[in-house]
Design a protein around this motif. Structure first.
Motif, PDB file in Angstrom:
ATOM      1  N   UNK A 244       0.830  -1.209   0.000  1.00 48.57           N
ATOM      2  CA  UNK A 244       0.000   0.000   0.000  1.00 48.57           C
ATOM      3  C   UNK A 244       0.866   1.261   0.000  1.00 48.57           C
ATOM      4  N   UNK A 245       1.994   1.225   0.689  1.00 51.47           N
ATOM      5  CA  UNK A 245       2.880   2.393   0.672  1.00 51.47           C
ATOM      6  C   UNK A 245       3.502   2.596  -0.709  1.00 51.47           C
ATOM      7  N   UNK A 247       2.183   1.678  -3.533  1.00 50.45           N
ATOM      8  CA  UNK A 247       1.078   2.223  -4.340  1.00 50.45           C
ATOM      9  C   UNK A 247       0.970   3.732  -4.163  1.00 50.45           C
ATOM     10  N   UNK A 248       1.010   4.158  -2.918  1.00 46.59           N
ATOM     11  CA  UNK A 248       0.846   5.583  -2.618  1.00 46.59           C
ATOM     12  C   UNK A 248       1.981   6.392  -3.233  1.00 46.59           C
ATOM     13  N   UNK A 250       3.834   5.606  -5.756  1.00 47.65           N
ATOM     14  CA  UNK A 250       3.686   5.576  -7.206  1.00 47.65           C
ATOM     15  C   UNK A 250       2.623   6.568  -7.673  1.00 47.65           C
ATOM     16  N   UNK A 251       1.514   6.625  -6.957  1.00 49.09           N
ATOM     17  CA  UNK A 251       0.450   7.552  -7.348  1.00 49.09           C
ATOM     18  C   UNK A 251       0.909   9.002  -7.232  1.00 49.09           C
ATOM     19  N   UNK A 252       1.706   9.294  -6.216  1.00 45.44           N
ATOM     20  CA  UNK A 252       2.228  10.659  -6.076  1.00 45.44           C
ATOM     21  C   UNK A 252       3.184  10.970  -7.225  1.00 45.44           C
TER      22      UNK A 252
END
Lengths: 350, 350, 350, 350
Positions: A244-245, A247-248, A250-252
């Motif tokens: 999940x980290x 993912x976060x 990467x999204x940023x």
């Protein structure tokens, strides 16, 4: 463009898996530049993506650029880093000298420029304290007079980037070897864009490490229970936290890249720092925890986890420092305008 | 005793600085056992401290024991680890066989016992699920029939401990080669005591890394300001955070050691886990942040920080895992009695 | 002394449990000073422990002092805080005025002094920038001319300390109302000692919160399994993590207190900051996680966890700030001497 | 739809600022349901957004839904939570009884359904262990026989949601009061969607808290330097760290919402847990650090920071627990399929 992007990311992904990854441990072990992998990149027209559009590169937009860099870093971080081919930390000054320029100072982590015949050196224009006017990118021939190098590059990680310190003592270069007019790089946001490239590399390394851990947990069976490690709830929680980290982060990164083209220079510093800060923090955590989850084998050189751990700790030393990034992000949130960096940015990275 | 303790810690400190530290990079680079340093330890009667008093060792109390191990680890983590010379994770079983015993299974991270002629192997007595009755420490001659080893030990860190996996296939050993009666090691707390030794090693490595960062920050001067890195408030805060956490972890280790002799077995597991958990967490943070504070040079093999970073990540894989330690500490806090470990403790460390 | 210490800690522990704790929720709800509990402290001669020995207090050594404060805070944080009765952040200045002094400025978080008839105000001597010479502790009668108060004290936590902002406009006090000669408080380390008192309070609150969670987990049974919450391994791990961190913070506090008497002033700042920093961080984590572990009921006002959560977040705002503490600890580790605080220490706590 | 979304988010944002926010402190203080604000929501057709499309609600897609909830939570968390109006934790069972159903058990945190005349109760079908078949959503009239409530709702935060525990003893409801056929809610993903709603609320509260801190830092001037708090580099770094984490959590929430419609049920659990986990962690950190950055005033009830701190700690107790979320996310990453929750999900949240 719309067609080009997926295609180039796919090319990079395939190349990383088939060509770069198998050689990665070898460049790491011997500490040599990934010359063979550069050639492959060159053949596939992926080497030029490291050249900002302002200087005649491939003209990828930022979203495609970071996707390609990240894909390459999954296979070989050294190759991906070289394709960025630029560093920031300067103790070099440039001054007018006759028909050209003279360069003085030390360049740390000096990776060779394309073709390995020139150094790409960011210099501060002597006597100019405003970086918006001072920053000059100089191409210095490797065989110019006045260049010495300690030749040392025996490091924890990123061993294939072979980037020794190089000292310039009054090295003369012709006028056209200074690209653009002083400060123009800052004005077009070249400098800020490095942050996104670094972030892409950190996350690419972390992607590969997490993929390894997941694969290991699915295949490795524990005795006497004879169940896969993946069935252990504590392992699931660790993997879940890392996933999940990542993912976060990467999204940023993707968000910063998507906003890039339309952002003003000052905002670009903020976008780059947000992506790089989170990628730094996340990749350090992921690569360390992956070894913890895998256990003893995670430390074996037969597996890629330990190299990822070393590469991330080394690559994340690229300026700006964590403190500096947070300061800039905070200033943006507080409505205080400022460029991304200043000369003499502190001891870290020195 | 009162006189012996400071003297032996002083001896270890001096030896670590003068003899162990200068050789440490070399053992790390070549991945060989620190034989010369063992000999020095042997000469100074420091090798036998790794033998628990119950088995005829030096008879140091736990406070002196951990102080010596930590002092040695400041100079060379590999040497300190070998002087512990024991690991826990077992996939080995022992059963009665004629006049003696037969040993089957795999021992991971198999460091040679003293004298390098025997393996020290913890086995579970076949058919006995209660570890308080099942645990047997067997001394297996290295040249016994039925022993194979993969011979592999090419790792991220702790490279000098050279501890390949060894497979035992019905290896016969005489009755007296099984030390104590089954389960006695657990009953005297031998197993639990390993945790304190590991904690001492982790903190010794972290001590050395922080000392390096402090020394670097005091001596390294940043341009153009010409002030020492140590004057930078962000550096002060990072160093401050590491120093106070290291202090806390050391105090917990010393507290656990001080309570050791009078503690019951179940409480010893708790004492060991508290010390090892905090030492794990703290040493991982210290060795990573030291590189961040020092910057690029922190990743150079000319300096000790990168080795500390690799050694700690490797050494902290020793069982029990972080989850297992927290579980045990929590049970103690909740008043739920339990021994320190169980067979098949999960994938980590496997 | 040797006899006095355990006895006074036992008295405080008993008083906290039997007398202070039952009233704590009430003072919190109504936001009034814990007058009845002060009287109990006075009766047991525990109120005077808040007066440093240099000013004629009970003469407890620092170890006993922090043990008593922590024991009291376990029952009622407000009562414990008042028994410290001093704050640091100043925007008040003092100057000579005729036969006495004139005090000007604002004192935030102004808790009444003993007997509720005087304010204890730390002032900076006008025109003196060296705090070692500037700091004056003034006792200002509550009914003196020139005093106004906003009368506001409606806060998240520590609601019973009722500490409004008080404004002094040329308030005249006689010469003897300024205790000691200017700067003497700093020279005897009075100022630094506050940090240990605060740390004791934070840890006392966290102790009580963790005790509640442990008690809850042991008694609360989950359906449909009908097993105690304490049997859940994830709960054990959370409790374990909190217990070991709280142990570590306590050991650092005790270590700082034990070293106090023989430490020089500069070192006292370091000792206090180490204890207060770790107590801040630890108590914030413990009181938040306790609610998480207990779940929904942790947020009910019928239970003490939510008050602990509010009290700690409020009490830890006492200066110096986290950044300032880390800076000071780092300076000490780096061998850079400095006092513990300076005037105008920044926005936090303001 | 394309036009509706921005418009409805704008409406929610305006309503939150103009109508909800001014009443928020009052509902919090008195611990009463935000009836006036519900009416405003009803008038603007925002109350029905809490009804999933499967049951005849507004038919917003998930992206618009979470944007509206988050906008409302910025003004009043209690109002936003009520507009979700559903909770998960069950100790209630339902069984067929004559022409209808009988409901037994306790519902914790029992918020009234729309119109305040019915309870919305998730029940497990008696004797069915597969939640995919067992879960039934029952609407129970508040005045039915066999309902008792402890009437207690005096909590740390979310005080306006007034959600006491309600006990059902053989409460009879007609057949049609059980919505859908057993398990259908799980099959359409209703249950999973709660997680996104909660995440939106946590982030909305954190948004408001950070906005307050930024505004405070820009306006508050520190003496004697007379510069705004916002100019302090340590404040900038804290704000920067909070801003980038909040950005990341928001992007994860938006990403989960965007993927919602086309995701299968099992994947929805993963999407919801990723968003809720990160929102939990981030909002807890933001609301605590905001008070630290603001300092003493952050704890005053005159400012919104302390309410945000209490509301987040309370609201994040909604199931599933942090451990459970990480487990589910990890299973998804490891390719192990599983629904989002199971009966008897553990002690936390109980």
């Amino acid at each position: 463009m719309a067609d080009k992007v997926p295609s180039i990311v796919e090319t990079a992904t395939r190349l990383a898996r088939e060509t770069l990854a198998p050689r990665a441990a070898w460049y790491d072990r011997d500490g040599v530049n990934p010359v063979e992998s550069w050639r492959d990149l060159h053949r596939e027209r992926l080497l030029a993506i490291g050249i900002p559009t302002a200087y005649g590169g491939e003209g990828l937009d930022m979203a495609a650029y970071v996707a390609v860099i990240r894909a390459l870093a999954r296979g070989c971080a050294n190759t991906a880093m070289i394709s960025l081919s630029r560093t920031l930390l300067m103790e070099t000054a440039i001054r007018e000298a006759g028909e050209g320029w003279a360069v003085d100072g030390v360049k740390h982590f000096c990776t060779m420029a394309l073709g390995a015949s020139q150094y790409m050196v960011w210099c501060a224009l002597d006597g100019e304290s405003d970086m918006g006017k001072a920053l000059v990118l100089a191409l210095v021939p490797a065989d110019a007079d006045g260049i010495t190098t300690d030749g040392k590059w025996n490091t924890l990680g990123m061993r294939g980037t072979y980037s020794p310190s190089v000292t310039f003592s009054g090295v003369w270069i012709p006028r056209e070897a200074a690209l653009g007019r002083p400060g123009s790089a800052i004005q077009v946001g070249v400098v800020e864009s490095f942050g996104l490239g670094y972030a892409a590399i950190y996350l690419g390394i972390a992607d590969a490490a997490l993929d390894f851990a997941i694969d290991y947990a699915k295949k490795r069976v524990v005795k006497p229970e004879n169940i896969a490690v993946a069935q252990d709830p504590t392992v699931q929680r660790h993997i879940g936290g890392l996933a999940v980290r990542l993912d976060a982060a990467r999204l940023v990164l993707e968000d910063s890249a998507a906003r890039w083209e339309s952002a003003e220079i000052a905002e670009r510093g903020n976008l780059a720092n947000k992506a790089k800060f989170l990628a730094t923090e996340t990749s350090l955590e992921v690569t360390s925890k992956v070894i913890q989850v895998v256990g003893g084998r995670g430390a074996y050189k037969d597996y890629p986890a330990e190299r990822a751990f070393r590469d991330v700790r080394t690559a994340t030393l690229m300026p700006p420092t964590v403190d500096r990034m947070l300061e800039t992000i905070g200033k943006a949130a507080l409505g205080i305008q400022e460029g991304m960096f200043r000369i003499g940015g502190g001891p870290q990275g020195a």
